[in-house]
Scaffold this motif. Sequence first.
Motif, PDB file in Angstrom:
ATOM      1  N   LYS A 160       0.636  -1.913   0.515  1.00  0.00           N
ATOM      2  CA  LYS A 160      -0.100  -0.293   0.222  1.00  0.00           C
ATOM      3  C   LYS A 160       1.098   1.226   0.043  1.00  0.00           C
ATOM      4  CE  LYS A 160      -3.932  -2.006   2.430  1.00  0.00           C
ATOM      5  NZ  LYS A 160      -3.971  -3.376   2.431  1.00  0.00           N
ATOM      6  N   ARG A 161       2.284   1.358  -0.981  1.00  0.00           N
ATOM      7  CA  ARG A 161       2.407   2.047  -1.285  1.00  0.00           C
ATOM      8  C   ARG A 161       2.840   3.551  -2.618  1.00  0.00           C
ATOM      9  NH1 ARG A 161       2.882   2.027   3.802  1.00  0.00           N
ATOM     10  NH2 ARG A 161       4.465   1.431   5.261  1.00  0.00           N
ATOM     11  N   CYS A 179      -4.450   8.391  -1.984  1.00  0.00           N
ATOM     12  CA  CYS A 179      -4.128   9.087  -0.740  1.00  0.00           C
ATOM     13  C   CYS A 179      -4.623  10.246  -0.850  1.00  0.00           C
ATOM     14  CB  CYS A 179      -2.740   8.792  -1.617  1.00  0.00           C
ATOM     15  SG  CYS A 179      -1.579  10.192  -0.944  1.00  0.00           S
ATOM     16  N   THR A 212       3.144  18.271  -2.183  1.00  0.00           N
ATOM     17  CA  THR A 212       2.744  17.783  -1.382  1.00  0.00           C
ATOM     18  C   THR A 212       4.172  19.077   0.019  1.00  0.00           C
ATOM     19  OG1 THR A 212       3.502  15.994  -2.383  1.00  0.00           O
ATOM     20  CG2 THR A 212       4.045  15.971  -0.269  1.00  0.00           C
ATOM     21  N   LEU A 234      -7.958  11.393   6.516  1.00  0.00           N
ATOM     22  CA  LEU A 234      -7.183  10.730   5.609  1.00  0.00           C
ATOM     23  C   LEU A 234      -5.901  11.538   6.405  1.00  0.00           C
ATOM     24  CD1 LEU A 234      -7.757   8.581   2.722  1.00  0.00           C
ATOM     25  CD2 LEU A 234      -7.912   8.204   5.572  1.00  0.00           C
ATOM     26  N   THR A 238      -2.123  14.898   2.436  1.00  0.00           N
ATOM     27  CA  THR A 238      -1.167  14.973   1.915  1.00  0.00           C
ATOM     28  C   THR A 238       0.398  14.480   2.706  1.00  0.00           C
ATOM     29  OG1 THR A 238      -1.914  16.135   0.277  1.00  0.00           O
ATOM     30  CG2 THR A 238      -0.162  14.825  -0.992  1.00  0.00           C
ATOM     31  N   ASP A 257       0.972  14.420   5.791  1.00  0.00           N
ATOM     32  CA  ASP A 257       0.434  13.370   6.985  1.00  0.00           C
ATOM     33  C   ASP A 257       1.349  11.529   5.967  1.00  0.00           C
ATOM     34  OD1 ASP A 257       0.246  15.150   8.013  1.00  0.00           O
ATOM     35  OD2 ASP A 257      -2.299  15.734   8.464  1.00  0.00           O
ATOM     36  N   ASN A 258       0.495  11.568   4.830  1.00  0.00           N
ATOM     37  CA  ASN A 258       0.833  10.291   4.435  1.00  0.00           C
ATOM     38  C   ASN A 258       2.098  10.172   4.104  1.00  0.00           C
ATOM     39  OD1 ASN A 258      -2.333   8.850   4.605  1.00  0.00           O
ATOM     40  ND2 ASN A 258      -2.608  11.429   4.501  1.00  0.00           N
ATOM     41  N   GLU A 267       5.843   9.476   3.710  1.00  0.00           N
ATOM     42  CA  GLU A 267       6.714   8.326   3.661  1.00  0.00           C
ATOM     43  C   GLU A 267       8.174   8.626   3.354  1.00  0.00           C
ATOM     44  OE1 GLU A 267       5.981   4.560   5.235  1.00  0.00           O
ATOM     45  OE2 GLU A 267       4.763   6.759   5.745  1.00  0.00           O
ATOM     46  N   PHE A 303       3.903   7.321  -0.940  1.00  0.00           N
ATOM     47  CA  PHE A 303       3.188   8.068   0.246  1.00  0.00           C
ATOM     48  C   PHE A 303       2.253   6.700   0.959  1.00  0.00           C
ATOM     49  CE2 PHE A 303       3.556  11.740  -3.092  1.00  0.00           C
ATOM     50  CZ  PHE A 303       3.507  12.435  -2.894  1.00  0.00           C
ATOM     51  N   LYS A 304       2.044   6.628   1.791  1.00  0.00           N
ATOM     52  CA  LYS A 304       1.328   5.297   2.163  1.00  0.00           C
ATOM     53  C   LYS A 304      -0.266   5.600   1.591  1.00  0.00           C
ATOM     54  CE  LYS A 304       0.923   6.909   6.098  1.00  0.00           C
ATOM     55  NZ  LYS A 304       1.277   6.825   7.861  1.00  0.00           N
ATOM     56  N   HIS A 322      -4.292   4.018   1.746  1.00  0.00           N
ATOM     57  CA  HIS A 322      -5.575   3.895   1.853  1.00  0.00           C
ATOM     58  C   HIS A 322      -6.223   2.692   1.109  1.00  0.00           C
ATOM     59  CE1 HIS A 322      -3.855   6.123   5.248  1.00  0.00           C
ATOM     60  NE2 HIS A 322      -3.781   6.716   4.586  1.00  0.00           N
TER      61      HIS A 322
END
Length: 439
Positions: free
Chosen positions: A94-95, A118, A132, A144, A147, A149-150, A152, A193-194, A196
């Motif tokens: 999930k990246r 994302c 970002t 969520l 951006t 906050d997600n 990596e 990015f992570k 969801h």
Amino acid sequence: MRGRFAGEIIEPGDAGYDQARIVWNAIVDRHPALVVRPTSVDDVVSAIQFAHDKDLVVAVRGGAHSVAGFSTCDGGMVIDLSGMRAVAVDPNRKRATAQGGAHLSKLDKSAQAHGLVCPVGVVGHTGVAGLTLGGGMGRLQRKLGLTIDNLESVNLVTAAGERLRASEEENSDLFWGLRGAGANFGVATSFEFKLHPFGGTIFQGMVAFPVERSLEVAEQVREFVATHADVHTALAFTKMEDLGGRPVFVVGSTHAGSVDEAERDLRVFRELLPLVDTFGAKPYLEVQGMADESSGWGQRFYTKAGFLAHLNDEVISLCAELVETIPAGAELSLWAQGGAIGRISDDAMAYTGRDAPFNISAELAWTDPADDEERIAWGRAAIAKVKPFMTAGRYVNDVSEAGTDGAQIYGAAKYQRLVALKRKYDPENFFRLNQNIKP
Ligand SMILES: Cc1cc2nc3c(=O)[nH]c(=O)nc-3n(C[C@H](O)[C@H](O)[C@H](O)COP(=O)(O)OP(=O)(O)OC[C@H]3O[C@@H](n4cnc5c(N)ncnc54)[C@H](O)[C@@H]3O)c2cc1C
């Protein structure tokens, strides 16, 4: 340079020059000495080296949506990452990995192809990079997060031509600064990015009320925002063309729950009998692309913004008063924060203002250069009146004026921390076409 650079190099006089020098905001009209389009990290390193050798000022370009026009320049070099727009998704981890020139639409579509998402902004042709590096507000922000906050990790080429990776584990000081003041430290060549799990349908739309009913509706909005922390709520004061230019108070929402939940939660606004009601279940990608055309390239644009300490009756009354004189094509836009945004400490990243309940911005779009002065003056005056209700911080991507005091954007303490980072990673201020942190 041509010998060690695989991408395109465009100079004045070349066929594509006029297209290559422009940016999204038509107010910005500059003439760089060259526009280079790297196709790899090696190309980015070569471009930085060449700019050093020739003492050229450098503008870095992702999606070219900087309202201030930071991604072009007079006489210098534009490093235009439009040759690096790929997005790759690893559905198992999930990246998503987006290259430095990717558009939001590509990230959205690539993630949705795997039933993932994302949280990003609301116009598909905006650059992942600039959005970002400043923060990244959007329709899923309360559910969520922003951006950043997600985010990596970021791969970056510094002013010294060094390749760095910044994450919570590596160069974590830089990673802190990249999330909110990121245009200051290097060329970001890719972002991880992570993602969801997220179905393809979302409940979205708006209801519009006569501006005279603003206080009554705002009472419901306050209650709704407090009790539905995950639901995106975006208010606007504007003159609605479809209603013959009538001033209205708009309550927009994007609800990521089931259709039944959304219908139930948003009924409170429908029961107030709005003039217009566009709420409904829609494909997420359609919603994410629905402003692409109206927000297209070539318009003139100005915005001024800040974070509100409260959404009290005084603010609402002031906005209702301001909308009486608002020019065509303009709005006062108020986005609820809280939810996932407020669950992260304001100190966690350079981005400043996440504790505020609302962000307010005056947004003005027009086409005739003769209107520039009047539109910009209206935006400035409107936000000056709102200023007594504002709290610390500014969203850097909403700061249209170059040279704005960094302490105003980040607060004095964070600004000092950013200055220390700038001294470490870009002591000569090579990357200075941005809301600049002065080393
Ligand atoms: C139509 C429109 C819609 C918008 N919608 C939203 C929204 O929904 N949510 C939101 O939060 N914001 C939104 N914004 C604001 C937007 O996030 C900022 O303007 C953002 O800076 C644009 O990024 P960009 O890459 O397109 O712009 P650019 O002009 O290319 O770059 C912006 C800044 O980032 C730097 N930069 C760009 N790419 C890189 C890179 N790869 N490495 C290092 N630095 C780089 C540039 O030098 C410049 O300083 C919107 C703006 C517009 C014009």
